[in-house]
Enzyme design. Structure first.
Site, PDB file in Angstrom:
ATOM      1  N   PHE A 111       0.817  -1.215   0.000  1.00  0.00           N
ATOM      2  CA  PHE A 111       0.000   0.000   0.000  1.00  0.00           C
ATOM      3  C   PHE A 111       0.851   1.265   0.000  1.00  0.00           C
ATOM      4  O   PHE A 111       0.383   2.341  -0.399  1.00  0.00           O
ATOM      5  CB  PHE A 111      -0.968  -0.004   1.192  1.00  0.00           C
ATOM      6  CG  PHE A 111      -0.354   0.351   2.511  1.00  0.00           C
ATOM      7  CD1 PHE A 111      -0.427   1.640   3.013  1.00  0.00           C
ATOM      8  CD2 PHE A 111       0.283  -0.605   3.283  1.00  0.00           C
ATOM      9  CE1 PHE A 111       0.127   1.977   4.237  1.00  0.00           C
ATOM     10  CE2 PHE A 111       0.834  -0.292   4.507  1.00  0.00           C
ATOM     11  CZ  PHE A 111       0.766   1.004   4.983  1.00  0.00           C
ATOM     12  N   LYS A 112       2.105   1.152   0.392  1.00  0.00           N
ATOM     13  CA  LYS A 112       2.974   2.332   0.447  1.00  0.00           C
ATOM     14  C   LYS A 112       3.162   2.962  -0.938  1.00  0.00           C
ATOM     15  O   LYS A 112       3.494   4.140  -1.050  1.00  0.00           O
ATOM     16  CB  LYS A 112       4.341   1.950   1.023  1.00  0.00           C
ATOM     17  CG  LYS A 112       4.305   1.149   2.328  1.00  0.00           C
ATOM     18  CD  LYS A 112       3.829   1.974   3.490  1.00  0.00           C
ATOM     19  CE  LYS A 112       3.731   1.158   4.769  1.00  0.00           C
ATOM     20  NZ  LYS A 112       5.007   0.885   5.398  1.00  0.00           N
ATOM     21  N   ASP A 113       2.960   2.174  -1.994  1.00  0.00           N
ATOM     22  CA  ASP A 113       3.125   2.708  -3.347  1.00  0.00           C
ATOM     23  C   ASP A 113       2.158   3.857  -3.638  1.00  0.00           C
ATOM     24  O   ASP A 113       2.480   4.761  -4.413  1.00  0.00           O
ATOM     25  CB  ASP A 113       2.908   1.609  -4.393  1.00  0.00           C
ATOM     26  CG  ASP A 113       4.069   0.619  -4.455  1.00  0.00           C
ATOM     27  OD1 ASP A 113       5.220   1.047  -4.283  1.00  0.00           O
ATOM     28  OD2 ASP A 113       3.810  -0.580  -4.675  1.00  0.00           O
ATOM     29  N   THR A 144       7.985   0.266   3.410  1.00  0.00           N
ATOM     30  CA  THR A 144       8.252   1.669   3.088  1.00  0.00           C
ATOM     31  C   THR A 144       9.541   1.814   2.293  1.00  0.00           C
ATOM     32  O   THR A 144       9.618   2.598   1.347  1.00  0.00           O
ATOM     33  CB  THR A 144       8.325   2.519   4.371  1.00  0.00           C
ATOM     34  OG1 THR A 144       7.020   2.601   4.946  1.00  0.00           O
ATOM     35  CG2 THR A 144       8.821   3.926   4.077  1.00  0.00           C
TER      36      THR A 144
END
Length: 466
Positions: A111-113, A144
């Site tokens: 999800f960090k993308d 991250t």
């Protein structure tokens, strides 16, 4: 829009300066002085927008003083074109009114993308305009780091130093960081845990003299406001896909540093109907213990099969405390200083107010594996351990089955093959095509002791203009 520190002593800044500053000079985190608020009618009008179009609607009020609208639209289009699904964040149904939102379709499968692909483009835009160079320093519990490197590796005006706990991230997570080539990319494996890495990052932001005044540090961790801002969008995306805003939604969020779930809290403050937010965590359960018993107390960090949540000091919780304590920076600072030496609590009425929205659950490794197994047997759908914790917490804490419950699917299962194998459903989950040769790529990283001066000396010697 102006941004203020959660500890009340740093000057208010505009978006450009907040983007480059990260941690405030008083040790606090920047938050907007006020939030934009959208009516139900306005949110309803966003149905049918593409993800990048929706992102513009939600985020532009935060950046409009710094980035022209057309430039920001172009940035968002470029950001979300690199995702491997046209919906960007597709929803998968597990059961009646129960969903997983897949946030792992970006280039590094986490999800960090969503935030870091945008952050790299924002940094390039602002630094090019200012003709300025920065050194990115970040700590990662696994995801991250690779997302930051992928998002920022082409930036002309940055050097990147990412600290990860040595031998405490999965092999896939490590290789996603250490196999990316580039003279401006430096991976540092610290003999310690994530909290040790995070403390060194915060200390370095507090005193940047080791860089000799030739450059400044920029943050990619979720202390950077731009990270939180980008994560707000997918709460609106999920709601609109499932009948919002005419019906309320509930979300379960696997979280360690509290940034992803804080974004959900902000979405609600901005007008999105959200009736419940579930804090889903592993044995490192400081947030669960606080929510269930009003006792914020650090315990010894434990190594689990969900390493991205092996965090005891949840940095972004400070942003929520700032609101809970009436936006009183002195109270926030006093409480967090007290928490360094023992347990702390907040006034009972404030804690009860928090519990009106938030629930929580802490899930151990065996239960996590059982959840992976159960979902695979019932749905032929494979969860990573963090998402499995989110689904289990959602089922334990769900208040109303008439309200859609959406678990944030935070990572691709191939990033955690040991956990998946332990669950007994698949011996080796497959990596997507663009990472199929990951285990054949050459690695580059440096192992250093958990010592601030050693790390700072390495950075001072290795950034490209040193």
């Amino acid at each position: 829009m102006r941004y203020i520190s959660t500890r009340g002593k740093a000057p208010a800044l505009g978006f450009e300066d907040v983007l480059l500053t990260g941690l405030a000079t008083d040790g606090g985190l920047y938050v907007p002085e006020s939030l934009p608020h959208f009516s139900l009618e306005e949110i309803r009008s966003w149905r049918g927008l593409s993800y990048s179009e929706l992102a513009f609607k939600v985020m532009y009020p935060f950046v409009e003083d710094a980035v022209p609208a057309d430039d920001f639209r172009s940035m968002l289009d470029d950001t979300y074109q690199v995702f491997a699904h046209d919906a960007v964040a597709p929803l998968v149904q597990l059961d009646t009114n129960e969903w997983v939102m897949e946030l792992f379709r970006g280039p590094t499968l986490a999800f960090k993308d969503f935030a870091l692909q945008l952050l790299g483009r924002l940094l390039d835009y602002v630094l090019e305009k200012r003709n300025q160079h920065v050194v990115i320093m970040g700590a990662t519990s696994g995801d991250t780091g690779s997302a930051a490197i992928e998002g920022c590796r082409k930036c002309k005006h940055v050097d990147i130093f990412i600290l990860h706990p040595h031998e405490r991230v999965s092999e896939v997570q490590r290789r996603q960081m250490t196999t990316v080539t580039g003279d401006n990319i430096h991976n540092i494996a610290i003999r310690g845990n994530f909290d040790d890495c995070q403390r060194m990052v915060k200390a370095s932001f507090g005193d940047q003299s080791f860089l000799g005044g030739k450059t400044q540090l920029a943050a990619v961790n979720s202390i950077n406001w731009a990270r939180i801002m980008a994560q707000i969008v997918y709460y609106f995306h999920a709601s609109l896909a499932l009948g919002g805003p005419d019906r309320s939604m509930a979300f379960s969020v696997p979280t360690g540093n509290f940034g992803d779930i804080f974004a959900g809290y902000l979405a609600r403050q901005m007008g999105l109907p959200i009736s419940q937010l579930v804090i889903a965590t592993n044995r490192n359960d400081i947030l669960h213990r606080f929510l269930s018993g009003n006792r914020y107390e650090q315990h010894q960090l434990e190594h689990t099969i969900s390493p991205s949540m092996d965090i005891m000091v949840s940095s972004n919780f400070e942003r929520l405390l700032f609101d809970l304590l009436g936006r009183n920076g002195d109270e926030v600072r006093s409480l967090l200083e007290e928490a360094q030496s023992g347990p702390v609590s907040i006034e009972d009425y404030r804690w009860k107010h928090m519990r009106k929205l938030f629930d929580s659950a802490a899930i151990d490794d065996d239960t996590t594996c059982a959840m992976i197994r159960e979902i695979f047997e019932h749905n032929e759908y494979l969860l990573d351990p963090h998402t499995a914790i989110g689904v289990k917490a959602a089922r334990l804490c769900r208040r109303d089955k008439a309200v859609p419950m959406i678990t944030l699917g935070t990572a691709h299962p191939a990033k955690f093959p040991d956990a998946v194998a332990r669950s007994g459903v698949v011996s080796q989950p497959s990596l997507p095509k663009h990472l199929s040769d990951l285990f054949e790529r050459e690695e580059r990283f440096t192992v250093l002791d958990h010592d601030l001066k050693t790390v700072q000396q390495f950075m001072a010697e290795h950034w490209k203009h040193a």
